[in-house]
Design a protein around this motif. Structure first.
Motif, PDB file in Angstrom:
ATOM      1  N   GLU A 256       0.829  -1.204   0.000  1.00 24.84           N
ATOM      2  CA  GLU A 256       0.000   0.000   0.000  1.00 24.84           C
ATOM      3  C   GLU A 256       0.869   1.263   0.000  1.00 24.84           C
ATOM      4  OE1 GLU A 256      -2.790  -3.151   1.565  1.00 24.84           O
ATOM      5  OE2 GLU A 256      -0.659  -2.709   1.690  1.00 24.84           O
ATOM      6  N   SER A 257       1.977   1.208   0.726  1.00 23.80           N
ATOM      7  CA  SER A 257       2.886   2.355   0.759  1.00 23.80           C
ATOM      8  C   SER A 257       3.506   2.610  -0.611  1.00 23.80           C
ATOM      9  CB  SER A 257       3.985   2.124   1.804  1.00 23.80           C
ATOM     10  OG  SER A 257       4.790   3.271   1.956  1.00 23.80           O
ATOM     11  N   VAL A 258       3.861   1.537  -1.324  1.00 24.56           N
ATOM     12  CA  VAL A 258       4.393   1.668  -2.683  1.00 24.56           C
ATOM     13  C   VAL A 258       3.395   2.425  -3.560  1.00 24.56           C
ATOM     14  CG1 VAL A 258       4.962   0.396  -4.793  1.00 24.56           C
ATOM     15  CG2 VAL A 258       5.909  -0.339  -2.587  1.00 24.56           C
ATOM     16  N   GLY A 259       2.123   2.048  -3.476  1.00 21.35           N
ATOM     17  CA  GLY A 259       1.098   2.706  -4.278  1.00 21.35           C
ATOM     18  C   GLY A 259       0.851   4.136  -3.847  1.00 21.35           C
ATOM     19  N   PHE A 260       0.764   4.373  -2.556  1.00 22.22           N
ATOM     20  CA  PHE A 260       0.439   5.697  -2.024  1.00 22.22           C
ATOM     21  C   PHE A 260       1.547   6.699  -2.337  1.00 22.22           C
ATOM     22  CE2 PHE A 260      -0.091   9.015   1.111  1.00 22.22           C
ATOM     23  CZ  PHE A 260      -1.460   9.089   1.333  1.00 22.22           C
ATOM     24  N   MET A 263       2.124   7.234  -6.242  1.00 19.27           N
ATOM     25  CA  MET A 263       1.132   8.119  -6.841  1.00 19.27           C
ATOM     26  C   MET A 263       1.358   9.561  -6.391  1.00 19.27           C
ATOM     27  SD  MET A 263      -1.257   8.333  -9.002  1.00 19.27           S
ATOM     28  CE  MET A 263      -1.085   6.572  -9.356  1.00 19.27           C
ATOM     29  N   THR A 264       1.812   9.745  -5.171  1.00 22.57           N
ATOM     30  CA  THR A 264       2.130  11.092  -4.686  1.00 22.57           C
ATOM     31  C   THR A 264       3.191  11.737  -5.573  1.00 22.57           C
ATOM     32  OG1 THR A 264       1.579  10.511  -2.400  1.00 22.57           O
ATOM     33  CG2 THR A 264       3.040  12.401  -2.716  1.00 22.57           C
ATOM     34  N   GLU A 265       4.248  10.979  -5.883  1.00 20.89           N
ATOM     35  CA  GLU A 265       5.321  11.523  -6.706  1.00 20.89           C
ATOM     36  C   GLU A 265       4.883  11.699  -8.157  1.00 20.89           C
ATOM     37  OE1 GLU A 265       9.531  11.049  -4.845  1.00 20.89           O
ATOM     38  OE2 GLU A 265       8.971   9.176  -5.846  1.00 20.89           O
ATOM     39  N   TRP A 266       4.049  10.806  -8.660  1.00 24.10           N
ATOM     40  CA  TRP A 266       3.618  10.882 -10.050  1.00 24.10           C
ATOM     41  C   TRP A 266       2.755  12.122 -10.297  1.00 24.10           C
ATOM     42  CZ3 TRP A 266      -1.014   9.246 -12.988  1.00 24.10           C
ATOM     43  CH2 TRP A 266      -0.743   9.107 -14.362  1.00 24.10           C
ATOM     44  N   MET A 267       1.933  12.488  -9.320  1.00 27.40           N
ATOM     45  CA  MET A 267       1.051  13.639  -9.493  1.00 27.40           C
ATOM     46  C   MET A 267       1.729  14.966  -9.173  1.00 27.40           C
ATOM     47  SD  MET A 267      -2.737  12.398  -8.178  1.00 27.40           S
ATOM     48  CE  MET A 267      -2.246  12.210  -6.447  1.00 27.40           C
ATOM     49  N   ALA A 268       2.840  14.933  -8.447  1.00 26.95           N
ATOM     50  CA  ALA A 268       3.458  16.165  -7.961  1.00 26.95           C
ATOM     51  C   ALA A 268       3.931  17.118  -9.051  1.00 26.95           C
ATOM     52  CB  ALA A 268       4.610  15.828  -7.009  1.00 26.95           C
ATOM     53  N   GLN A 304       8.941   7.518 -12.536  1.00 20.61           N
ATOM     54  CA  GLN A 304       9.234   6.513 -13.548  1.00 20.61           C
ATOM     55  C   GLN A 304      10.123   5.403 -12.995  1.00 20.61           C
ATOM     56  OE1 GLN A 304       7.523   6.383 -16.366  1.00 20.61           O
ATOM     57  NE2 GLN A 304       6.556   8.210 -15.503  1.00 20.61           N
ATOM     58  N   GLY A 305      11.146   5.787 -12.223  1.00 19.44           N
ATOM     59  CA  GLY A 305      11.990   4.782 -11.591  1.00 19.44           C
ATOM     60  C   GLY A 305      11.205   3.922 -10.619  1.00 19.44           C
ATOM     61  N   TRP A 306      10.299   4.546  -9.894  1.00 17.81           N
ATOM     62  CA  TRP A 306       9.453   3.842  -8.918  1.00 17.81           C
ATOM     63  C   TRP A 306       8.571   2.820  -9.630  1.00 17.81           C
ATOM     64  CZ3 TRP A 306       9.808   5.162  -3.692  1.00 17.81           C
ATOM     65  CH2 TRP A 306       8.852   4.617  -2.836  1.00 17.81           C
ATOM     66  N   PHE A 307       7.929   3.252 -10.717  1.00 18.11           N
ATOM     67  CA  PHE A 307       7.050   2.344 -11.444  1.00 18.11           C
ATOM     68  C   PHE A 307       7.814   1.136 -11.997  1.00 18.11           C
ATOM     69  CE2 PHE A 307       4.045   6.082 -12.447  1.00 18.11           C
ATOM     70  CZ  PHE A 307       3.233   5.757 -11.373  1.00 18.11           C
ATOM     71  N   HIS A 308       8.992   1.371 -12.546  1.00 19.34           N
ATOM     72  CA  HIS A 308       9.708   0.300 -13.238  1.00 19.34           C
ATOM     73  C   HIS A 308      10.551  -0.579 -12.305  1.00 19.34           C
ATOM     74  CE1 HIS A 308       8.545   1.358 -17.321  1.00 19.34           C
ATOM     75  NE2 HIS A 308       8.606   2.615 -16.935  1.00 19.34           N
ATOM     76  N   ASN A 309      11.072   0.001 -11.226  1.00 12.27           N
ATOM     77  CA  ASN A 309      11.958  -0.758 -10.341  1.00 12.27           C
ATOM     78  C   ASN A 309      11.292  -1.247  -9.055  1.00 12.27           C
ATOM     79  OD1 ASN A 309      14.238  -0.428 -12.065  1.00 12.27           O
ATOM     80  ND2 ASN A 309      14.509   1.651 -11.266  1.00 12.27           N
ATOM     81  N   VAL A 310      10.156  -0.666  -8.723  1.00 13.07           N
ATOM     82  CA  VAL A 310       9.458  -1.079  -7.502  1.00 13.07           C
ATOM     83  C   VAL A 310       8.115  -1.740  -7.853  1.00 13.07           C
ATOM     84  CG1 VAL A 310       8.559  -0.353  -5.263  1.00 13.07           C
ATOM     85  CG2 VAL A 310      10.566   0.799  -6.217  1.00 13.07           C
ATOM     86  N   VAL A 311       7.300  -1.041  -8.639  1.00 12.10           N
ATOM     87  CA  VAL A 311       5.957  -1.547  -8.925  1.00 12.10           C
ATOM     88  C   VAL A 311       5.984  -2.769  -9.839  1.00 12.10           C
ATOM     89  CG1 VAL A 311       3.727  -1.019  -9.984  1.00 12.10           C
ATOM     90  CG2 VAL A 311       4.859   0.691  -8.546  1.00 12.10           C
ATOM     91  N   LEU A 332      -5.552   8.681  -4.119  1.00 12.63           N
ATOM     92  CA  LEU A 332      -6.423   9.445  -4.998  1.00 12.63           C
ATOM     93  C   LEU A 332      -7.635   9.982  -4.239  1.00 12.63           C
ATOM     94  CD1 LEU A 332      -6.367   7.130  -8.153  1.00 12.63           C
ATOM     95  CD2 LEU A 332      -5.114   9.280  -7.838  1.00 12.63           C
ATOM     96  N   ASN A 333      -8.265   9.122  -3.450  1.00  7.80           N
ATOM     97  CA  ASN A 333      -9.482   9.529  -2.744  1.00  7.80           C
ATOM     98  C   ASN A 333      -9.209  10.532  -1.626  1.00  7.80           C
ATOM     99  OD1 ASN A 333     -11.108   7.877  -4.355  1.00  7.80           O
ATOM    100  ND2 ASN A 333     -10.906   6.119  -2.996  1.00  7.80           N
ATOM    101  N   SER A 334      -8.151  10.307  -0.862  1.00  8.25           N
ATOM    102  CA  SER A 334      -7.848  11.234   0.237  1.00  8.25           C
ATOM    103  C   SER A 334      -7.381  12.578  -0.303  1.00  8.25           C
ATOM    104  CB  SER A 334      -6.796  10.640   1.177  1.00  8.25           C
ATOM    105  OG  SER A 334      -5.571  10.399   0.507  1.00  8.25           O
TER     106      SER A 334
END
Length: 348
Positions: A256-260, A263-268, A304-311, A332-334
């Motif tokens: 859940e932390s990976v996703g949260f 997404m925080t960094e992707w939208m920033a 991008q690094g997070w998506f490819h190396n973590v997700v 997204l919801n919060s």
């Protein structure tokens, strides 16, 4: 909008929920032994019953109760995330019980906002899954929210930006600590990606470039003292900060932390472009906007690094796919609830 001691909607001193919060937090400057000795037997049951009452009222939609719930959880988390200057109740069994009650209620409230069955229909192929995550974010009402793209960019005043910075401090002001907590127990490419992200947050070893230091420069521009910051945080601001800590500190919630945080960094970057535009439009001191300018580029790279190396590696596991998606939806919801509250029409 609810804030502590500032707006017309702020909780009044006689509020029973805040009275409970005051009673409990008064113990936080005592040792665990003192707290557990004092809050035992029927006294423990009384205090836990009060906390349950706050949770029940918050679940029923009481905004004062939601503020009290998230304010108290924030204070519990401070015991675990700040170095104490006096005795600390960290380690108290009763405080742990209180924290777990608040965390459980907060988690249940976020799960209730997730569309039923959505987490059961995730693509199984990792790259299709990653595309699904991004498309889900693009389709969410929080994506390119008018708070940033209309209000902040075109209409926000200096005072609006001042308030914005205070609310954002709950995540931006401690992102390095969140990364430090979530990387425990990881290995391989994921650990290296988190470490790289953390090292950037540390200014790559230059104390003057540490990102929390740069963020705090904004406080200097606006002359924001610590006591005003604490009074000004709204219920939804506290919620966003608490969710970040909740997910980063528990190993069982690593996905859940990976996703949260991802997404925080992707939208920033897109959001920070609007903040920089507003800052320049108002002619504010350049030193205060360094953090946001820097993160327009850095967070894009990190995401991008997070998506490819973590997700992507984690997405081989059905359990991790579900956990990461859950964290993304929580974010997204919060974030949407927080930005809706920040809109001038909501505060009017």
């Amino acid at each position: 909008m609810l804030t502590a001691g500032r707006s017309e909607a702020a909780p009044v001193p006689t509020d029973p929920f805040l009275s409970t919060v005051d009673e409990i937090t008064a113990w936080f400057a005592s040792s665990p032994e003192k707290v557990d000795a004092a809050l035992s037997g029927s006294e423990r049951e009384r205090v836990l019953s009060r906390v349950a009452g706050i949770n029940d009222a918050a679940a029923a939609g009481d905004r004062q109760a939601l503020y009290a719930q998230q304010f108290l959880l924030d204070r519990v988390y401070r015991l675990h995330t700040k170095l104490p200057e006096q005795e600390s109740a960290e380690g108290s069994v009763v405080v742990h019980e209180i924290g777990r009650m608040l965390e459980t209620a907060t988690s249940q409230a976020q799960d209730a906002l997730v569309e039923p069955g959505l987490l059961d229909e995730l693509p199984s192929e990792p790259r299709r899954y990653l595309s699904w995550l991004k498309q889900t974010a693009r389709n969410h009402r929080v994506y390119k929210h008018p708070y940033y793209h209309e209000f902040i960019r075109n209409d926000a005043t200096e005072n609006d930006l001042r308030n914005y910075v205070m609310q954002e401090s709950v995540v931006d002001g401690r992102f390095d600590d969140l990364l430090a907590m979530m990387q425990v127990g990881t290995a391989g490419a994921a650990k290296l990606e988190i470490a790289s992200n953390f090292w950037d947050e540390m200014g790559n070893g230059d104390p003057a470039e540490v990102h929390t230091h740069l963020f705090n420069k904004i406080f200097e521009v606006f002359e924001i003292p610590e006591e005003e910051l604490e009074r000004s945080l709204s219920a939804t601001s506290l919620l966003n900060g608490n969710l970040a800590v909740l997910l980063a500190r528990y190993r069982a919630l690593y996905g859940e932390s990976v996703g949260f945080l991802g997404m925080t960094e992707w939208m920033a970057p897109d959001r920070f472009v609007q903040v920089v535009h507003a800052w320049e439009r108002l002619g504010l001191p350049d030193v205060g906007i360094t953090y946001h300018r820097l993160h327009i580029t850095i967070d894009s790279q990190h995401a991008q690094g997070w998506f490819h190396n973590v997700v992507l590696p984690a997405a081989e596991s059905p359990a991790m796919r579900r956990a990461i998606a859950r964290g993304v939806l929580w974010r997204l919801n919060s974030s949407a609830a927080y930005l809706d509250e920040r809109m001038p029409s909501a505060a009017a």
